[in-house]
Design an enzyme around this catalytic site. Structure first.
Site, mmCIF file in Angstrom:
data_model
loop_
_atom_site.group_PDB
_atom_site.id
_atom_site.type_symbol
_atom_site.label_atom_id
_atom_site.label_comp_id
_atom_site.label_asym_id
_atom_site.label_seq_id
_atom_site.Cartn_x
_atom_site.Cartn_y
_atom_site.Cartn_z
ATOM 1 N N ARG A 50 -14.547 -8.275 -18.585
ATOM 2 C CA ARG A 50 -13.841 -9.423 -19.375
ATOM 3 C C ARG A 50 -14.967 -10.928 -18.566
ATOM 4 O O ARG A 50 -15.658 -11.681 -20.208
ATOM 5 C CB ARG A 50 -12.397 -9.861 -19.221
ATOM 6 C CG ARG A 50 -11.711 -11.572 -20.413
ATOM 7 C CD ARG A 50 -10.650 -11.048 -20.208
ATOM 8 N NE ARG A 50 -10.558 -11.556 -19.427
ATOM 9 C CZ ARG A 50 -8.737 -11.696 -18.771
ATOM 10 N NH1 ARG A 50 -7.781 -11.512 -19.637
ATOM 11 N NH2 ARG A 50 -8.487 -12.919 -17.557
ATOM 12 N N LYS A 149 -13.689 -17.343 -20.680
ATOM 13 C CA LYS A 149 -13.065 -17.809 -20.254
ATOM 14 C C LYS A 149 -13.761 -18.671 -19.293
ATOM 15 O O LYS A 149 -14.710 -17.746 -18.541
ATOM 16 C CB LYS A 149 -12.596 -16.274 -19.294
ATOM 17 C CG LYS A 149 -11.438 -16.823 -17.954
ATOM 18 C CD LYS A 149 -10.894 -15.632 -17.382
ATOM 19 C CE LYS A 149 -9.084 -15.816 -17.093
ATOM 20 N NZ LYS A 149 -8.243 -17.140 -17.215
ATOM 21 N N GLU A 182 -0.734 -19.250 -27.586
ATOM 22 C CA GLU A 182 -0.093 -18.989 -25.506
ATOM 23 C C GLU A 182 0.566 -20.565 -25.046
ATOM 24 O O GLU A 182 0.195 -21.230 -25.377
ATOM 25 C CB GLU A 182 -1.677 -18.356 -25.494
ATOM 26 C CG GLU A 182 -2.608 -18.892 -25.433
ATOM 27 C CD GLU A 182 -4.014 -18.582 -25.204
ATOM 28 O OE1 GLU A 182 -4.348 -17.413 -24.342
ATOM 29 O OE2 GLU A 182 -5.126 -19.267 -25.208
HETATM 30 N N1 PLP Z 1 -4.959 -17.441 -21.502
HETATM 31 C C1 PLP Z 1 -5.056 -18.272 -20.747
HETATM 32 C C2 PLP Z 1 -5.343 -19.297 -21.384
HETATM 33 C C3 PLP Z 1 -5.320 -17.864 -19.449
HETATM 34 O O1 PLP Z 1 -6.141 -18.484 -18.960
HETATM 35 C C4 PLP Z 1 -5.259 -16.377 -18.991
HETATM 36 C C5 PLP Z 1 -5.253 -16.475 -17.443
HETATM 37 O O2 PLP Z 1 -5.665 -15.317 -17.211
HETATM 38 C C6 PLP Z 1 -4.281 -15.606 -20.132
HETATM 39 C C7 PLP Z 1 -3.734 -16.012 -21.665
HETATM 40 C C8 PLP Z 1 -3.689 -14.625 -19.768
HETATM 41 O O3 PLP Z 1 -4.684 -12.990 -19.066
HETATM 42 P P1 PLP Z 1 -4.191 -11.943 -17.848
HETATM 43 O O4 PLP Z 1 -3.075 -11.572 -18.183
HETATM 44 O O5 PLP Z 1 -5.447 -11.572 -17.931
HETATM 45 O O6 PLP Z 1 -4.589 -13.223 -16.604
#
Ligand code: PLP
Length: 286
Positions: A50, A149, A182
């Protein structure tokens, strides 16, 4: 704590990146958040993939390979003798003269830091979080695609500030059309009549913990559907929960002042929590 910067480890008070790094000047860069449990890095390959996809999406070519990045992450853990940790690899555009043009930066900067990490929400895993739907929207025409990200998390931070002022533990984002997206750092789910629902990843980050949760649902025999959801679904849900690398899995028992279900973490959450803890604490790369 020792911090990796461009090929070397430095004590944290000597770990310095130039203020002319475009990551600092413009938020021009990408990052990951990764957990280690008992000295093993959880879903390392997925996080590195990712990170590289985020970099690709902003046209940034990492100066290290995926294999090297994975090794840097593990070495950061080892050098610091950390067992239960949160690890933060960053690739920024690098140092360059002022001005937005990435061509000003000949070499991207690679950083990896880690810190000791426990249960982010403490007792709230037992009682549930308070969620607040916030004014900031995800995936608007002028916002960054939610699957990058990037070092630009200000929208998420604005949501968190709003949630904090309104007495919430976590911000819940809708997208530009009012669909559920989210949390500020986690993916969101609701349960209605024994079935779990979660939004498609078009308006939210494709969470690695989300993938884990979907795999675990099969294991515990709970059906699920990935579909668009709105405020009505959220307000009428029997259970709401979030997942993220830092937050792990946590129920939300109050949203916008409304009680979710009977106000306690529900039965699907209570089934998921132990299996989630088992999988996070038994697999991973040492
Ligand atoms: N949504 C956002 C905006 C995030 O910053 C994160 C964290 O990384 C997640 C969702 C959850 O992603 P993950 O389970 O890969 O940490």
């Amino acid at each position: 704590m020792l911090v990796y910067i461009d090929g070397k480890f430095f004590p944290e008070n000597e770990a310095k990146v130039s203020i002319f790094d475009h990551g600092f000047l413009y938020g021009d860069g990408v990052f990951e958040g990764i957990r280690a449990y008992d000295g093993r890095v959880f879903r390392l390959a997925e996080h590195v993939d990712r990170l590289f996809d985020s970099a690709k999406a902003i046209d940034l070519v990492p100066p290290v390979t995926k294999e090297e990045m994975a090794e840097i992450i593990k070495e950061t853990l080892r050098k610091n003798n950390l067992k239960n940790a949160y690890i933060r690899p960053i690739i920024s555009r690098g140092v360059g003269s002022m001005g937005l043009d990435p061509h000003r930066c000949p070499k991207p900067t690679v950083v990896c830091a880690a810190s000791e990490w426990g249960a982010m929400y403490g007792d709230l895993y037992e009682t549930g979080l308070t969620g607040v739907t916030v004014c900031v929207r995800r995936n608007t025409p002028d916002s960054l695609p939610p699957n990058i990200k990037s070092l630009n998390y200000l929208n998420n931070i604005l949501g968190k500030i709003e949630a904090n002022y309104k007495g919430g533990d976590e911000a819940i984002f809708l997208d530009r059309t009012g669909k559920l997206a989210e949390g500020s750092g986690d993916n969101i789910y609701l349960v209605k009549n024994g079935k779990l629902y979660t939004p498609p990843t078009i308006n939210n980050l494709k969470g690695i913990t989300r993938q884990v949760l979907l795999e675990l649902l099969d294991k515990i025999g709970v059906p699920y559907e990935v579909c668009e959801l709105g405020l009505f679904d959220l307000y009428t849900a029997d259970e709401v929960m979030v997942t993220g690398t830092a937050a792990e899995i946590c129920a939300i028992t109050k949203i916008d002042g409304r009680i979710v279900g009977d106000g306690k973490p529900g039965s699907v959450y209570r089934k998921l929590l132990p299996v989630f803890q088992e999988v996070t604490r038994t697999e991973g790369d040492a």
